[in-house]
Design a protein around this motif. Sequence first.
Motif, PDB file in Angstrom:
ATOM      1  N   ASN A  68      14.167 -15.886  -0.875  1.00  0.00           N
ATOM      2  CA  ASN A  68      13.071 -15.769  -2.044  1.00  0.00           C
ATOM      3  C   ASN A  68      13.019 -15.045  -3.247  1.00  0.00           C
ATOM      4  O   ASN A  68      13.713 -14.585  -2.542  1.00  0.00           O
ATOM      5  CB  ASN A  68      11.794 -15.893  -1.297  1.00  0.00           C
ATOM      6  N   ARG A  69      12.521 -15.305  -4.287  1.00  0.00           N
ATOM      7  CA  ARG A  69      12.299 -14.243  -5.124  1.00  0.00           C
ATOM      8  C   ARG A  69      11.237 -13.305  -4.848  1.00  0.00           C
ATOM      9  O   ARG A  69      10.405 -13.973  -5.360  1.00  0.00           O
ATOM     10  CB  ARG A  69      12.613 -15.032  -6.713  1.00  0.00           C
ATOM     11  N   VAL A  70      11.166 -12.256  -4.640  1.00  0.00           N
ATOM     12  CA  VAL A  70       9.724 -10.773  -4.109  1.00  0.00           C
ATOM     13  C   VAL A  70      10.027 -10.081  -5.572  1.00  0.00           C
ATOM     14  O   VAL A  70      10.823  -9.240  -5.258  1.00  0.00           O
ATOM     15  CB  VAL A  70      10.118 -10.503  -2.942  1.00  0.00           C
ATOM     16  N   LEU A  71       8.637 -10.223  -5.547  1.00  0.00           N
ATOM     17  CA  LEU A  71       8.279  -9.653  -6.648  1.00  0.00           C
ATOM     18  C   LEU A  71       7.280  -8.240  -6.364  1.00  0.00           C
ATOM     19  O   LEU A  71       6.093  -8.584  -5.305  1.00  0.00           O
ATOM     20  CB  LEU A  71       7.694  -9.360  -8.019  1.00  0.00           C
ATOM     21  N   PHE A  72       8.145  -7.042  -5.594  1.00  0.00           N
ATOM     22  CA  PHE A  72       6.958  -5.716  -4.991  1.00  0.00           C
ATOM     23  C   PHE A  72       6.108  -5.182  -5.771  1.00  0.00           C
ATOM     24  O   PHE A  72       6.962  -4.550  -6.671  1.00  0.00           O
ATOM     25  CB  PHE A  72       8.244  -5.148  -3.394  1.00  0.00           C
ATOM     26  N   ILE A  73       4.970  -5.315  -5.518  1.00  0.00           N
ATOM     27  CA  ILE A  73       4.290  -3.972  -6.408  1.00  0.00           C
ATOM     28  C   ILE A  73       3.761  -3.092  -5.501  1.00  0.00           C
ATOM     29  O   ILE A  73       3.149  -3.019  -4.513  1.00  0.00           O
ATOM     30  CB  ILE A  73       2.807  -4.628  -6.905  1.00  0.00           C
ATOM     31  N   PHE A 100       0.802  -1.273  -0.228  1.00  0.00           N
ATOM     32  CA  PHE A 100       0.084  -0.253   0.669  1.00  0.00           C
ATOM     33  C   PHE A 100       0.829   1.451   0.232  1.00  0.00           C
ATOM     34  O   PHE A 100       0.080   2.014   0.398  1.00  0.00           O
ATOM     35  CB  PHE A 100      -1.083  -0.014   1.614  1.00  0.00           C
ATOM     36  N   ALA A 101       2.371   1.041  -0.188  1.00  0.00           N
ATOM     37  CA  ALA A 101       2.832   2.025  -0.481  1.00  0.00           C
ATOM     38  C   ALA A 101       4.033   1.668  -1.298  1.00  0.00           C
ATOM     39  O   ALA A 101       4.019   1.177  -1.896  1.00  0.00           O
ATOM     40  CB  ALA A 101       3.949   2.251   1.180  1.00  0.00           C
ATOM     41  N   ASP A 102       5.740   2.916  -1.826  1.00  0.00           N
ATOM     42  CA  ASP A 102       5.561   2.963  -2.860  1.00  0.00           C
ATOM     43  C   ASP A 102       6.912   2.052  -1.768  1.00  0.00           C
ATOM     44  O   ASP A 102       7.799   2.509  -0.421  1.00  0.00           O
ATOM     45  CB  ASP A 102       6.838   3.756  -3.589  1.00  0.00           C
ATOM     46  N   TRP A 103       7.747   1.648  -2.586  1.00  0.00           N
ATOM     47  CA  TRP A 103       8.825   0.921  -2.091  1.00  0.00           C
ATOM     48  C   TRP A 103      10.013   1.980  -1.801  1.00  0.00           C
ATOM     49  O   TRP A 103      10.374   1.295  -0.171  1.00  0.00           O
ATOM     50  CB  TRP A 103      10.150  -0.265  -2.962  1.00  0.00           C
TER      51      TRP A 103
END
Length: 393
Positions: free
Chosen positions: A42-47, A20-23
């Motif tokens: 782990n391999r993580v994709l953050f939206i 719910f926020a920008d990285w």
Amino acid sequence: MAAMPDTSRLRGRDIVCVGFADWDTELWTNQHHLMSRLARDNRVLFIESLGLRQPQIAGRDIKRIIRRLRRGLASPRAADGLYVLSPLVLPFHRYRLVREINRRLLPALVRRATRRLDLQRPILWAYVPQAEVLIEALDPELVVYHCVDDIAAQERIDTASFRAAEARFAARADLVLASAPALGKRLRTISSNVLDAPNVADTELFSTALEPGPLDPQMAALPTPRIVFTGAIVAMKLDLEMLAELSRLRPAWSFALVGPIGPGEPHADLTAITGEPNIHLLGPRRYDELPDVLRAADAGLIPYMRNTLTESIFPMKVYEYLSAGLPVIATPLPALADVADVLTAADAQGIAALLDEALAEDSPERRAARSRAAESHSWDRRLQEIATAIDAL
């Protein structure tokens, strides 16, 4: 928190997290701390944020819109050991047409990103229920709804559409995580698998405040005793009138507010405190600089008002303060009712009295005891607990 074996850990998984926020926000929150740690194994994709708040014509919002337009169709970028996607979505979620456009646009952008990164049947880990549109697109291994705030109670959020999406998404989630008792109580009416997971802290980092080291220069320049608040300076959470009264009750004390002004609240009205000579707005600090701030403090303060939003908040700063050994005084938030070493009072006079007592009784031994008691409330321990719950699925 019960002891858990070190083997309880998520490893070798693909994770798509909808935040719910920008990285690259000024203040890291639960999503940043957990995902940066999960990315180690782990391999993580953050939206990044889906723009749930109605935007305003203000500098902060305009900059975010321009940045999102620039990044909106770009490939995921690497940051802090994971990948970040800034999807191009329309922020006017109250309109059905906009929701329908986003319902088609977001899955297409995320699907393209997961193909490029070769993420296979990921865990869908969402901090907002609008991630429901990704379930069919990703065919996730499992779905986690991580609720850390009553977002629907925030200003400029379309409450009706958010609540409806949450009811649908929580019902479909394999695991629901709730950071405050009020959230857990509400979500248990929707889901049968809710885990209470209050916010914790980087206890190892903040415990360094007990060791000899540098003091934050602005903090060190203030007269003692120094009472500190760290976090977002926003009128929708802070009881500014009470804080102003408190400062007048103890005019020789310094009240330091350390954090950005008005994130998510572009037109925050801080006039209640700006005229008080012993309230000091010191601006934001990097996360790794906060121990220097707390090393220079005599007590930690959580002066939140009581409203619908704060009824469901467990402030992350609770265990940051305690790990640093500070006495902690707060307004009586429901989530803090059973937290050891946190003293609460409802008004300025009560808080002043508690601070008087805490400052008089404080000692290096008491600080060390608080810090030791907080050790079990770490992000790594929280991840072990979540991993155990996921293994049980």
